[in-house]
Write a protein that holds these residues in place. Structure first.
Motif, mmCIF file in Angstrom:
data_model
loop_
_atom_site.group_PDB
_atom_site.id
_atom_site.type_symbol
_atom_site.label_atom_id
_atom_site.label_comp_id
_atom_site.label_asym_id
_atom_site.label_seq_id
_atom_site.Cartn_x
_atom_site.Cartn_y
_atom_site.Cartn_z
ATOM 1 N N HIS A 176 -7.366 51.746 -66.864
ATOM 2 C CA HIS A 176 -6.848 52.996 -66.269
ATOM 3 C C HIS A 176 -7.658 53.473 -65.255
ATOM 4 O O HIS A 176 -7.457 54.125 -64.288
ATOM 5 N N GLU A 177 -9.019 53.575 -65.524
ATOM 6 C CA GLU A 177 -10.067 54.148 -64.508
ATOM 7 C C GLU A 177 -9.907 53.258 -63.289
ATOM 8 O O GLU A 177 -10.174 53.790 -62.046
ATOM 9 N N PHE A 178 -10.005 51.962 -63.571
ATOM 10 C CA PHE A 178 -10.021 50.977 -62.558
ATOM 11 C C PHE A 178 -8.713 50.897 -61.606
ATOM 12 O O PHE A 178 -8.542 51.157 -60.523
ATOM 13 N N THR A 179 -7.491 51.521 -62.330
ATOM 14 C CA THR A 179 -6.312 51.583 -61.631
ATOM 15 C C THR A 179 -6.385 53.076 -60.603
ATOM 16 O O THR A 179 -5.706 53.131 -59.669
ATOM 17 N N VAL A 180 -7.033 54.137 -61.138
ATOM 18 C CA VAL A 180 -7.476 55.214 -60.414
ATOM 19 C C VAL A 180 -7.983 55.043 -59.127
ATOM 20 O O VAL A 180 -7.995 55.575 -58.219
ATOM 21 N N VAL A 181 -9.091 54.276 -59.252
ATOM 22 C CA VAL A 181 -9.876 53.722 -58.197
ATOM 23 C C VAL A 181 -9.375 53.030 -57.281
ATOM 24 O O VAL A 181 -9.218 53.346 -55.967
ATOM 25 N N LEU A 182 -8.499 51.984 -57.644
ATOM 26 C CA LEU A 182 -7.629 51.478 -56.547
ATOM 27 C C LEU A 182 -6.650 52.262 -55.940
ATOM 28 O O LEU A 182 -6.262 52.287 -54.821
ATOM 29 N N TYR A 183 -6.047 53.226 -56.582
ATOM 30 C CA TYR A 183 -5.010 54.321 -56.065
ATOM 31 C C TYR A 183 -5.727 55.073 -55.013
ATOM 32 O O TYR A 183 -5.343 55.384 -53.957
ATOM 33 N N ALA A 184 -7.034 55.518 -55.588
ATOM 34 C CA ALA A 184 -7.702 56.529 -54.481
ATOM 35 C C ALA A 184 -7.965 55.669 -53.193
ATOM 36 O O ALA A 184 -8.027 56.125 -51.986
ATOM 37 N N ALA A 185 -8.396 54.336 -53.018
ATOM 38 C CA ALA A 185 -8.646 53.403 -52.224
ATOM 39 C C ALA A 185 -7.329 53.509 -51.215
ATOM 40 O O ALA A 185 -7.213 53.534 -50.043
ATOM 41 N N SER A 186 -6.123 53.152 -51.595
ATOM 42 C CA SER A 186 -5.060 53.158 -51.199
ATOM 43 C C SER A 186 -4.662 54.422 -50.588
ATOM 44 O O SER A 186 -4.193 54.480 -49.366
ATOM 45 N N VAL A 187 -4.730 55.560 -51.124
ATOM 46 C CA VAL A 187 -4.462 56.814 -50.413
ATOM 47 C C VAL A 187 -5.413 57.012 -49.207
ATOM 48 O O VAL A 187 -5.008 57.577 -48.226
ATOM 49 N N LEU A 188 -6.773 56.364 -49.297
ATOM 50 C CA LEU A 188 -7.455 56.858 -48.161
ATOM 51 C C LEU A 188 -7.343 55.778 -47.141
ATOM 52 O O LEU A 188 -7.231 56.464 -45.908
ATOM 53 N N LEU A 189 -6.663 54.637 -47.526
ATOM 54 C CA LEU A 189 -6.341 53.667 -46.345
ATOM 55 C C LEU A 189 -4.963 54.419 -45.483
ATOM 56 O O LEU A 189 -4.538 54.226 -44.276
ATOM 57 N N TYR A 190 -3.857 54.854 -46.428
ATOM 58 C CA TYR A 190 -2.684 55.620 -45.993
ATOM 59 C C TYR A 190 -3.176 56.720 -45.067
ATOM 60 O O TYR A 190 -2.678 56.957 -43.974
#
Length: 277
Positions: free
Chosen positions: A10-24
């Protein structure tokens, strides 16, 4: 052991989600289609992981996960990501996609780091510590980005002054041209803003769960919000108003002075940030 393994996923998923938000966010500011594509596939991977987690949870419990507030939060985050992917591929409305994902990230982080759902007190405390850790790291990285943005803005002002006074020489040659300096200053500011937003989201969650009596008008909280507002205005002036040149660089320098005040002064005046600064 299984709970710890799932918590790490779940933590890894949150990190990926944060990276996606940054790129968006980068795509939203600079119309960077490459960043948009990478953000989309990161988000798709996050959606895939969430879907697997939902199916595993349904298989273990024998029911649909919406009966508690925390189950509902997870499903809500999944729905937001699903809609976001559909909007991104069909409607191409980047403004809506970005802000939908900011909300989705907040919901996802709230679910992941909420200790109420964790049966083990040790694991719950560990996750709370990690939530604080990610908050601090995000804040420091955002301040690092703002620092680099400030350096390029300061060099811009120096170069501008040398050109205006026609001070030709080795110093002028060794400094990059004005357009490159302005571009790099803008780039690092555009990275720092979403990182600070993510850090504030995680920090607010931690404070809400660990410090129920916290004063929300705390100097550090207000200072961080002021920093976010100033750099958001900087990005608006650059992107929305098309401002450039000396005025924009001066705004950047002034905003960084607030960063320094917030870090060194407001942190000492804060009623709770001295615990980890």
């Amino acid at each position: 052991m299984f709970d710890i393994y799932m918590a790490r996923l779940h933590e890894f998923t949150v990190v990926l989600y944060a990276a996606s938000v940054l790129l968006y966010f980068i795509d939203f500011l600079a119309s960077n289609r490459k960043a948009n594509r990478v953000a989309f596939w990161l988000l798709a991977f996050v959606w895939g992981l969430q879907t697997v987690f939902l199916l595993l949870y349904m298989w273990n419990t024998g029911r649909f996960p919406v009966l508690t507030i925390f189950e509902g939060l997870y499903f809500y985050a999944w729905v937001l990501i699903t809609f976001s992917l559909i909007i991104n591929r069909i409607m191409k409305v980047d403004f809506i996609v970005f802000f939908t994902n900011v909300l989705g990230f907040f919901i996802m982080a709230l679910h992941t780091f909420a200790p109420i759902e964790i049966e083990s007190d040790v694991l719950a405390n560990q996750l709370m510590s990690e939530l604080l850790f990610f908050h601090i790291i995000g804040a420091i990285l955002s301040y690092g980005a703002f620092s680099l943005s400030f350096v390029f803005a300061l060099l811009y002002l120096i170069q501008y002054d040398l050109l205006k006074r026609k001070k030709w020489g080795s110093r002028l040659i060794r400094i990059a041209n004005l357009s490159q300096l302005e571009k790099m200053s803008y780039l690092f500011a555009s990275i720092g803003v979403p990182m600070l937003v993510i850090s504030l989201i995680l920090g607010i969650q931690w404070a809400y769960m660990k410090l129920p009596n916290m004063v929300w008008l705390d100097s550090k909280v207000l200072g961080s919000l002021l920093v976010l507002i100033l750099y958001s205005i900087y990005l608006y002036l650059k992107v929305g108003r098309g401002m450039s040149g000396k005025s924009l660089a001066t705004w950047n320098v002034a905003a960084f002075l607030v960063v320094l005040i917030n870090f060194f002064l407001f942190g000492r005046l804060s009623s709770f940030h001295f615990w980890y600064e």
